[in-house]
Design a protein around this motif. Structure first.
Motif, PDB file in Angstrom:
ATOM      1  N   ASN A 115       7.889   7.954  18.455  1.00 38.90           N
ATOM      2  CA  ASN A 115       8.049   5.950  18.570  1.00 38.90           C
ATOM      3  C   ASN A 115       7.859   6.237  17.258  1.00 38.90           C
ATOM      4  O   ASN A 115       6.800   5.100  16.815  1.00 38.90           O
ATOM      5  CB  ASN A 115       6.687   5.976  19.498  1.00 38.90           C
ATOM      6  N   THR A 116       7.614   6.432  16.144  1.00 38.49           N
ATOM      7  CA  THR A 116       7.241   5.585  14.878  1.00 38.49           C
ATOM      8  C   THR A 116       8.922   5.132  14.195  1.00 38.49           C
ATOM      9  O   THR A 116       9.817   5.141  14.922  1.00 38.49           O
ATOM     10  CB  THR A 116       7.313   6.547  13.119  1.00 38.49           C
ATOM     11  N   VAL A 117       8.166   3.545  13.520  1.00 38.91           N
ATOM     12  CA  VAL A 117       9.653   2.622  13.587  1.00 38.91           C
ATOM     13  C   VAL A 117       9.601   2.568  11.922  1.00 38.91           C
ATOM     14  O   VAL A 117       8.996   2.867  11.117  1.00 38.91           O
ATOM     15  CB  VAL A 117       9.141   1.529  14.153  1.00 38.91           C
ATOM     16  N   THR A 118      10.767   2.391  11.720  1.00 44.82           N
ATOM     17  CA  THR A 118      11.301   3.107  10.079  1.00 44.82           C
ATOM     18  C   THR A 118      12.026   1.448  10.073  1.00 44.82           C
ATOM     19  O   THR A 118      13.163   0.719  10.566  1.00 44.82           O
ATOM     20  CB  THR A 118      12.338   3.639   9.413  1.00 44.82           C
ATOM     21  N   ILE A 119      12.181   0.806   9.459  1.00 43.24           N
ATOM     22  CA  ILE A 119      12.321  -0.515   9.087  1.00 43.24           C
ATOM     23  C   ILE A 119      12.737  -0.500   6.752  1.00 43.24           C
ATOM     24  O   ILE A 119      11.831  -0.224   6.811  1.00 43.24           O
ATOM     25  CB  ILE A 119      10.938  -1.516   8.997  1.00 43.24           C
ATOM     26  N   LEU A 120      13.749  -0.805   7.051  1.00 42.47           N
ATOM     27  CA  LEU A 120      14.555  -0.915   5.575  1.00 42.47           C
ATOM     28  C   LEU A 120      13.906  -2.198   5.071  1.00 42.47           C
ATOM     29  O   LEU A 120      13.719  -3.353   5.465  1.00 42.47           O
ATOM     30  CB  LEU A 120      16.128  -1.528   5.180  1.00 42.47           C
ATOM     31  N   ALA A 121      14.002  -2.413   3.260  1.00 37.42           N
ATOM     32  CA  ALA A 121      13.084  -3.226   2.554  1.00 37.42           C
ATOM     33  C   ALA A 121      14.363  -3.718   2.216  1.00 37.42           C
ATOM     34  O   ALA A 121      14.891  -3.092   1.373  1.00 37.42           O
ATOM     35  CB  ALA A 121      12.051  -2.741   1.988  1.00 37.42           C
ATOM     36  N   LYS A 122      14.676  -5.189   2.100  1.00 34.64           N
ATOM     37  CA  LYS A 122      16.077  -5.672   1.611  1.00 34.64           C
ATOM     38  C   LYS A 122      16.019  -5.633   0.529  1.00 34.64           C
ATOM     39  O   LYS A 122      16.986  -6.078  -0.213  1.00 34.64           O
ATOM     40  CB  LYS A 122      16.842  -6.395   2.816  1.00 34.64           C
ATOM     41  N   ASN A 123      14.941  -6.475  -0.171  1.00 39.44           N
ATOM     42  CA  ASN A 123      14.890  -7.142  -1.588  1.00 39.44           C
ATOM     43  C   ASN A 123      13.939  -5.668  -2.201  1.00 39.44           C
ATOM     44  O   ASN A 123      13.691  -4.909  -1.998  1.00 39.44           O
ATOM     45  CB  ASN A 123      13.738  -8.706  -1.351  1.00 39.44           C
ATOM     46  N   PRO A 124      14.641  -6.471  -4.005  1.00 40.23           N
ATOM     47  CA  PRO A 124      14.016  -5.472  -4.622  1.00 40.23           C
ATOM     48  C   PRO A 124      12.803  -5.436  -5.158  1.00 40.23           C
ATOM     49  O   PRO A 124      12.399  -6.692  -4.607  1.00 40.23           O
ATOM     50  CB  PRO A 124      14.704  -5.550  -6.648  1.00 40.23           C
ATOM     51  N   GLU A 125      11.503  -4.717  -4.817  1.00 38.73           N
ATOM     52  CA  GLU A 125      10.484  -4.472  -5.416  1.00 38.73           C
ATOM     53  C   GLU A 125      10.036  -4.518  -6.551  1.00 38.73           C
ATOM     54  O   GLU A 125      10.406  -3.298  -7.283  1.00 38.73           O
ATOM     55  CB  GLU A 125       9.284  -3.310  -4.232  1.00 38.73           C
ATOM     56  N   ILE A 126       9.073  -5.951  -7.196  1.00 32.51           N
ATOM     57  CA  ILE A 126       9.039  -5.531  -8.524  1.00 32.51           C
ATOM     58  C   ILE A 126       7.364  -5.898  -8.919  1.00 32.51           C
ATOM     59  O   ILE A 126       7.336  -6.618  -9.745  1.00 32.51           O
ATOM     60  CB  ILE A 126       9.807  -7.102  -8.900  1.00 32.51           C
ATOM     61  N   GLY A 127       7.022  -5.449  -7.604  1.00 31.56           N
ATOM     62  CA  GLY A 127       4.953  -5.873  -7.839  1.00 31.56           C
ATOM     63  C   GLY A 127       5.260  -6.607  -7.005  1.00 31.56           C
ATOM     64  O   GLY A 127       3.774  -7.438  -6.821  1.00 31.56           O
ATOM     65  N   GLN A 128       5.949  -7.616  -6.440  1.00 25.84           N
ATOM     66  CA  GLN A 128       5.427  -9.065  -5.916  1.00 25.84           C
ATOM     67  C   GLN A 128       4.868  -8.181  -4.556  1.00 25.84           C
ATOM     68  O   GLN A 128       4.790  -9.848  -3.740  1.00 25.84           O
ATOM     69  CB  GLN A 128       6.563  -9.941  -5.975  1.00 25.84           C
ATOM     70  N   GLY A 129       5.503  -7.680  -3.969  1.00 25.02           N
ATOM     71  CA  GLY A 129       4.877  -6.615  -3.044  1.00 25.02           C
ATOM     72  C   GLY A 129       5.918  -7.675  -1.238  1.00 25.02           C
ATOM     73  O   GLY A 129       5.675  -6.639  -0.348  1.00 25.02           O
ATOM     74  N   VAL A 130       7.564  -7.033  -2.061  1.00 23.67           N
ATOM     75  CA  VAL A 130       8.005  -7.153  -0.651  1.00 23.67           C
ATOM     76  C   VAL A 130       8.050  -6.500  -0.065  1.00 23.67           C
ATOM     77  O   VAL A 130       8.966  -6.664   1.446  1.00 23.67           O
ATOM     78  CB  VAL A 130       9.240  -8.387  -1.598  1.00 23.67           C
ATOM     79  N   LYS A 131       8.368  -5.424  -0.435  1.00 22.53           N
ATOM     80  CA  LYS A 131       8.401  -3.949   0.016  1.00 22.53           C
ATOM     81  C   LYS A 131       7.483  -4.241   1.363  1.00 22.53           C
ATOM     82  O   LYS A 131       7.846  -3.322   2.432  1.00 22.53           O
ATOM     83  CB  LYS A 131       8.777  -3.119  -0.559  1.00 22.53           C
ATOM     84  N   THR A 132       6.580  -4.398   1.101  1.00 21.05           N
ATOM     85  CA  THR A 132       5.095  -4.407   2.872  1.00 21.05           C
ATOM     86  C   THR A 132       5.952  -5.695   3.169  1.00 21.05           C
ATOM     87  O   THR A 132       5.787  -5.725   4.261  1.00 21.05           O
ATOM     88  CB  THR A 132       4.000  -4.335   1.973  1.00 21.05           C
ATOM     89  N   MET A 133       6.094  -6.278   2.325  1.00 19.72           N
ATOM     90  CA  MET A 133       5.822  -8.545   2.995  1.00 19.72           C
ATOM     91  C   MET A 133       7.090  -8.051   4.197  1.00 19.72           C
ATOM     92  O   MET A 133       6.603  -9.009   5.377  1.00 19.72           O
ATOM     93  CB  MET A 133       5.922  -9.088   2.189  1.00 19.72           C
ATOM     94  N   LEU A 134       8.079  -8.160   3.783  1.00 17.41           N
ATOM     95  CA  LEU A 134       9.769  -7.889   4.389  1.00 17.41           C
ATOM     96  C   LEU A 134       8.924  -7.383   5.845  1.00 17.41           C
ATOM     97  O   LEU A 134       9.033  -7.876   7.213  1.00 17.41           O
ATOM     98  CB  LEU A 134      11.141  -8.454   4.211  1.00 17.41           C
TER      99      LEU A 134
END
Length: 731
Positions: A52-71
């Motif tokens: 029941n763990t869920v893997t979510i793809l982060a689609k945008n490049p992570e440059i320190g702006q936090g999108v790998k967490t936010m999206l």
């Protein structure tokens, strides 16, 4: 769960850092579930494991702006899982599946606010549909919570994991019609979440492009023409090939010169240090004719000459500015200037590539714009863009530098020359400093007219910038709608152009990081002449709440939102509007204000500083920002704002101009391009939000511009001295 229906498919047209418009359609391709107890795919972004763990793809490049967490936060919110269940994986470049994948222009939030939520809501709808079929009940009678589907009437409960294999075979829902949560029901969005990579970064785990190390990897270093735009005439590599560990010497191109020519020579071997040192043995002759006459002194002299003449092109005209100025009760004139700047990313440019036996290319790259890079590489090498695989690594500083493709093109050329083995090309610090896409310098002659009541009635700007054929080069432009132009009856923004051999590009808050200093610094002078302060002059000039017509592919300027952040920061900082009594150029305390609208965000800032014995110390910065109705990850948002303020302070206060002699950049390393030190940062960057009923926007860039004029205006307040060129110095 309360829901808000989305009535139409989201098409969002946006401009990538001032470049080409992109269109994003919120749709997903849904995949069949694999068998054998493996994770089941629900759409292209979500997979659910048996535990029941869920893997979510982060689609945008992570440059320190936090999108790998936010999206993934947006997807997880609408999927209705607990954040503790979520694992995040960086996606490869695949725009056909994921939509646009880039980090630039603070566009990730506006482009993905609805589509990412719809992705999560669509997957949730499939799980609910599977449960309804299994239990023979209406889907409307079911609810979800933390990765489970519940039927209140019967007390039944089932995990997403148990439903996932069946749900993956359910027909994909119409994402126009999937219900989305009301903001009051958010459990993840709006909560502070730590960056998913932070623990690994602290442990020093290999996440960045420079860390890539596929099996059998070779190393490459380059000798590049010192004069940008120069090309290779000839080289002798006999001595280089005798060096231990050297395997190949390859002429290459970065794509910035005519096809068929080269502007660098790469040395390939079994150790980066060996190939780096072997460069000293390479005998090379360059063709720099036509490019070796450019210099910083030359630009300054030509700009001075042009400033005294009429502009050669019109950017914006309304009424008759010259006539209005002739009749004005008071006229204010001042010249402003700012230099070329480098990005100076802590992780120098690098890329790893493998040319496979079948002619396909595989990359491990810290790129901000893999889609554009794919096209650029295909054009230079004459290959099919679809033949490439691009693994996006975490980026150790980009600020717009890695929107460019040169480091990937160079690496692709090297990889093609040594097929079958991956090769990493790594710039050293001097390579990086002298082969950047620089923020262009510029010069402005500003003239304003005030009427007898002190109201601003006319404005002129003669902007000297870099370009040719009546058009500015990349990142050297200015908006025709630059405030306060659109609200005044008599305005003329004119332009004249200088030529340069330097490659130019977007630096964090492009255009805004320079033009904000010019316009807000000059308007502070105008306010002083009018007997008021800058916030009050801005309020008077903004006038009634309304939206000003935007430029094509841009967003309108809302005068009410501008007034909102101005009022908020003044209240937050206790701004009284009274100017300090200057203690002289060598000492005193000062307070300055700055406002700017860029990248869809409205920001106003107040700076308190102290000048003692000619040294400027930033004491505190207050920030008020309006980025719409929702701050998705407050912790990261606060860090982004603080970082942007510090970036702006560095641009304003540290001696970082890029200088040229005989066509070549003279800076080598951080010894002659220093970075801001901790003791130069303010003791506090205090933040307040102005929440408005507007779609959420990004904030990686719009916090930066106002702090630069606020510092200049505070120095004026402290010392009585007006500084009109960057970097700011009392020397």
């Amino acid at each position: 769960m309360n829901a808000v229906a989305v009535s139409r498919r989201s098409f969002i047209a946006a401009s990538l850092a001032g470049g080409a418009a992109l269109t994003f359609e919120a749709k997903l391709a849904f995949a069949a579930a694999p068998g054998g107890g493996e994770p089941a795919m629900l759409g292209v972004f979500v997979s659910i494991a048996p535990d029941n763990t869920v893997t979510i793809l982060a689609k945008n490049p992570e440059i320190g702006q936090g999108v790998k967490t936010m999206l993934p936060m947006l997807i997880a919110e609408e999927l209705d899982v607990a954040w503790s269940q979520v694992k995040i994986k960086q996606a490869d470049d695949n725009a056909a599946a994921y939509g646009p994948q880039f980090a630039g222009g603070s566009m990730t939030t506006p482009l993905n606010w609805l589509p990412a939520r719809q992705a999560g809501a669509g997957a949730r709808a499939m799980l609910v549909s599977a449960a309804a079929q299994q239990w023979g009940v209406p889907a409307a009678s079911l609810t979800t919570n933390e990765g489970k589907v519940l039927h209140a009437a019967s007390g039944r409960l089932v995990t997403y994991a148990a439903l996932a294999p069946v749900a993956a075979k359910v027909a994909a829902p119409d994402l126009e019609k999937v219900p989305l949560k009301a903001p009051k029901d958010f459990k993840i969005v709006g909560k502070s979440m730590k960056g998913v990579d932070t623990p690994a970064i602290v442990r020093g785990e290999p996440l960045f492009g420079i860390d890539a190390h596929p099996a059998g990897m070779l190393y490459a270093a380059m000798v590049k023409c010192p004069v940008i735009s120069g090309t290779l005439k000839s080289f002798n590599d006999a001595a280089v090939r005798k060096e231990k560990g050297v395997l190949a010497v390859v002429p290459v191109t970065d794509g910035e010169i005519p096809a068929g020519k080269h502007n660098a020579v790469a040395i390939v071997g079994d150790s980066w240090w060996r190939v780096h040192k072997a460069r000293e043995k390479l005998a090379v002759e360059w063709d720099t004719a036509g490019f070796d006459g450019y210099s910083t002194d030359g630009y300054n002299a030509m700009a001075k000459a042009l400033m005294g003449a009429a502009p050669t092109a019109d950017l914006f005209k309304a009424g008759n500015a010259d006539a209005a100025l002739a009749k004005a009760a008071k006229v204010v004139t001042a010249d402003y200037a700012y230099p070329f700047l480098a990005h100076a990313t802590l992780e120098p440019q690098n890329c790893t590539a493998l040319w496979h036996a079948d002619g396909k290319l595989e990359f491990w790259a810290p790129t901000q714009d893999p889609g554009t890079a794919r096209g650029d590489i295909a054009k230079v090498l004459g290959i099919d863009p679809a033949s490439m695989t691009i693994h996006m690594t975490r980026i150790g500083g980009g600020f717009g530098r890695r929107l460019m493709s040169d480091f990937m093109i160079l690496t692709a050329c090297v990889a093609k020359a040594v097929p079958g083995r991956p090769v990493k090309l790594l710039f050293d610090r001097t390579d990086d400093m002298r082969n950047d896409y620089y923020r262009p310098g510029g010069w402005h002659r500003m003239t304003a007219g005030l009427d007898a009541s002190g109201a601003l009635v006319a404005l002129k700007d003669h902007f000297i910038t870099f370009g040719a054929d009546g058009k500015p080069m990349r990142a050297a432009e200015m908006r025709a709608t630059e405030f306060p132009g659109p609200v005044l009856p008599d305005v003329h923004f004119g332009m004249s152009f200088l030529k340069t051999n330097l490659t130019t590009g977007w630096l964090r808050a492009p255009t805004s990081n320079a033009v904000s200093f010019v316009f807000q610094g000059f308007l502070d002078e105008v306010a002083e002449a009018a007997g008021t302060d800058l916030p009050e002059l801005m309020r008077r000039t903004l006038g009634a709440t309304r939206q000003l017509p935007p430029e094509p592919d841009d967003t309108p300027f809302d005068t009410g939102r501008a007034r909102g952040v101005i009022d908020a920061v003044c209240k937050f900082a206790g701004w009284t509007g009274k100017r300090s009594a200057p203690s002289g150029a060598n000492g005193g305390k000062g307070r300055g204000f700055g406002f700017y609208f860029s990248h869809r965000g409205y920001f106003a800032e107040v700076v308190d500083l102290t000048v003692a014995d000619g040294t400027i110390t930033i004491d505190k910065v207050w920030v008020a920002g309006d980025i719409g109705s929702q701050v998705i990850n407050p912790l990261n948002a606060e860090h982004q704002m603080q970082g942007a303020v510090i970036d702006g302070i560095a641009q304003a206060m540290v001696w970082q101009p890029i200088e040229q002699k005989a066509g070549a950049v003279t800076q080598e390393n951080f010894g002659d391009f220093p970075l801001l030190r901790i003791n130069q940062t303010p003791g506090e960057v205090a933040i307040t939000w102005v929440v408005t009923d507007n779609p959420p926007t990004g904030l990686g860039e719009p916090t930066l511009p106002p702090v630069i004029p606020a510092i200049a205006n505070a120095i004026r307040d402290a010392t009585g001295k007006r500084l009109r060129s960057l970097p700011l110095s009392l020397a």
